[in-house]
Design an enzyme around this catalytic site. Structure first.
Site, short mmCIF file in Angstrom:
data_model
loop_
_atom_site.label_atom_id
_atom_site.label_comp_id
_atom_site.label_asym_id
_atom_site.label_seq_id
_atom_site.Cartn_x
_atom_site.Cartn_y
_atom_site.Cartn_z
CD GLU A 1 -36.33 -55.60 77.73
OE1 GLU A 1 -35.19 -55.58 77.26
OE2 GLU A 1 -36.73 -54.75 78.55
CD GLU B 1 -36.83 -56.55 82.73
OE1 GLU B 1 -36.19 -55.52 82.47
OE2 GLU B 1 -36.63 -57.64 82.14
C1 BG6 Z 1 -34.19 -54.84 80.34
C2 BG6 Z 1 -33.64 -56.23 80.39
O1 BG6 Z 1 -33.88 -54.33 79.10
O2 BG6 Z 1 -33.67 -53.88 81.16
C3 BG6 Z 1 -32.77 -56.54 81.58
O3 BG6 Z 1 -34.65 -57.20 80.27
C4 BG6 Z 1 -31.93 -55.32 81.91
O4 BG6 Z 1 -32.02 -57.67 81.29
C5 BG6 Z 1 -32.86 -54.18 82.26
O5 BG6 Z 1 -31.00 -55.54 82.92
C6 BG6 Z 1 -32.14 -52.92 82.66
O6 BG6 Z 1 -31.21 -52.59 81.69
P1 BG6 Z 1 -29.68 -52.34 82.04
O7 BG6 Z 1 -29.00 -52.25 80.76
O8 BG6 Z 1 -29.65 -51.10 82.84
O9 BG6 Z 1 -29.26 -53.52 82.84
#
Ligand code: BG6
Length: 487
Positions: free
Chosen positions: A190, A386
């Site tokens: 990111e 993701e």
């Molecule tokens: C992304 C990141 O922003 O979202 C992850 O690459 C992160 O590291 C994921 O865990 C979900 O965000 P969060 O804050 O709910 O863990």
């Protein structure tokens, strides 16, 4: 005329994670602290991000502390010790790919050593071997928000150009070591969130008063990351012929809040601030629209002769991105709670969408829009690395976790992804965040759960760490077995 109706053969179904959110073992086998392991968590029930509260004082306090309860990324979900069990669970779901990151601070604990830490290298050998045992392809992020904190102390992280040499010594080391084991890589997780602060730049902002001064530091740090990424791509192609390097964007699809042209223009501007990163890393050039943005914010990027040529010569092979939500952009001088989740300071609530308890607006169709937008603009293979729903799970009286809401979320996103494939998008794979519950990045909470597998651990760091498949585990198993046909 015919068009694709299914995900292509060899589609990389699987899941994704990051070292500082799973491994734990923060001070074991020679490892030292990363920046992520110096951030405290939000309290149970709170939903705001604690990421960019770091100051010189909070970091030196963290370095003195040996508490993994106060700093939850130090315990993760104990993957460091439980990886054989965890990878076996992933194999039971039929995973084709598993994304992890290498903790830079396991390989070069302070970041500036000249020789790597053998115990750290050996750990990832074991992990990759375990994945290959089950035919799972590793997808590896080189830097997932976890720069060695030693480099923050030494020269303020990516704000300093010196970071490039330390990073490329690390990347060269891991490319040579894992040559026969890892084909898919990506540089900075990111990368665009570097425009938000410390967690991605490793640079503290003490003493900077205005918003523009902070932006100056962040965009300069990002320039150093762009150069480091181009150099790492060059190294990768030389060291592992045929291996693929990706960039990684947090794609928050942006809509104008209304059809008022003011909102449309503002949404376009916000979108450009997101696409800037892929413009540099895929097209290999700083886009013109940034000249105006930089001028308006008094930002001057220091580049060395040769930087621009390097960016042009070594773009990435594929574009990977995370997708969780969309945002609606208004030109008015207001924003609401959605702004924090999306990083868009002009974001307002979209009345057509539901949201998670953490205020992340659920928008499966936004994924289709994102895929089409990125494909139209870049024409390089795309990879969703993701996507997932972070929410509370409960262990029911029957001892199981009935997470139908997670199944609904993922199903709707996979359906839209399929639409995008039918639209003609070249898609390499789909990795959910995150197959096994882990410590949340933005709040460091365990209660914001994403997994197909439940981990018995709470926000205060108490629990047995026992793994328990949720209902979604069996659902995803079937999705993979049918190549996304049975949703
Ligand atoms: C992304 C990141 O922003 O979202 C992850 O690459 C992160 O590291 C994921 O865990 C979900 O965000 P969060 O804050 O709910 O863990």
């Amino acid at each position: 005329t015919d068009y694709p109706r299914t995900f292509k053969p060899g589609f990389l179904w699987g899941g994704a994670s990051a070292a500082s959110q799973i491994e734990g073992a923060w001070n074991i086998d020679g490892k030292k602290l990363s920046g992520a392991e110096c951030i405290k968590g939000a309290k149970p029930g709170e939903t705001h991000s604690t990421l960019d509260e770091a100051t010189r004082a909070s970091i030196s306090e963290a370095i003195k502390s040996d508490s993994d309860k106060e700093y939850p990324k130090r315990h993760g979900n104990d993957f460091y010790h439980r990886y054989p069990e965890d990878i076996k669970l992933l194999s039971e779901m039929g995973f084709k790919a598993f994304r992890i990151s290498i903790a830079w601070s396991r390989i070069f604990p302070n970041g500036d050593e000249l020789t790597p830490n053998e115990a750290g290298l050996a750990f990832y050998d074991r992990v990759f071997d375990e994945m290959h045992k089950y035919g799972i392809e590793p997808v590896v992020t080189l830097s997932h928000y976890e720069m060695p904190v030693g480099l923050t102390i030494k020269y303020n992280g990516w704000a300093s150009r010196e970071a490039i040499a330390d990073f490329t010594r690390y990347t060269e080391t891991v490319f040579k070591r894992y040559k026969g084991k890892v084909k898919y890589w990506m540089t900075f997780n990111e990368i665009n969130t570097g425009a938000q602060g410390f967690h991605a730049t490793g640079a503290l902002e003490d003493g900077l008063k205005t918003a523009d001064e902070k932006l100056q530091l962040r965009y300069q740090a990002l320039h150093h990351q762009f150069v480091a990424s181009a150099l790492a791509t060059k190294q990768l192609h030389e060291i592992i012929p045929g291996a693929k390097m990706g960039c990684m964007l947090a794609r928050t699809q942006t809509y104008p809040a209304t059809c008022n042209p003011d909102d449309v223009i503002m949404a376009q501007k916000i979108d450009q601030l997101n696409l800037f990163f892929t413009d540099v890393q895929v097209r290999g050039e700083y886009p013109e629209y940034m000249n105006r943005y930089f001028a308006e914010h008094h930002i001057v990027i220091k580049m060395l002769a040769g930087d621009q040529k390097l960016l042009k010569k070594y773009p990435v092979d594929y574009l990977s991105f995370s997708y969780y939500m969309s945002s609606a952009t208004t030109a008015e001088e207001r924003h609401d709670a959605t702004a924090e989740a999306t990083g868009n300071q002009h974001a307002v609530r979209n009345k057509y969408l539901e949201q998670t308890p953490w205020g992340w607006q659920i928008d499966p169709q936004g994924l289709r829009v994102a895929l089409n937008t990125l494909w139209d603009r870049y024409r390089v293979p795309l990879f969703v690395v993701e996507n997932g729903m972070g929410t509370y799970d409960k262990v029911a009286e029957d001892g199981k976790i009935h997470d139908q809401y997670r199944i609904d979320y993922l199903r709707a996103h996979i359906e839209q992804m399929k639409e995008a494939v039918e639209d003609g998008v070249d898609l390499m794979g789909y990795l959910t965040w995150a197959p096994i519950d882990l410590v949340s990045f933005s709040t460091s909470q365990m209660s914001k759960r994403y997994g197909f597998v439940y981990v018995d651990l709470d926000d205060n760091g108490n629990g047995t760490m026992r793994r328990m498949p949720k209902d979604s585990f069996y659902w995803y198993q079937h999705v993979i077995a049918t190549n996304g046909e049975a949703l």
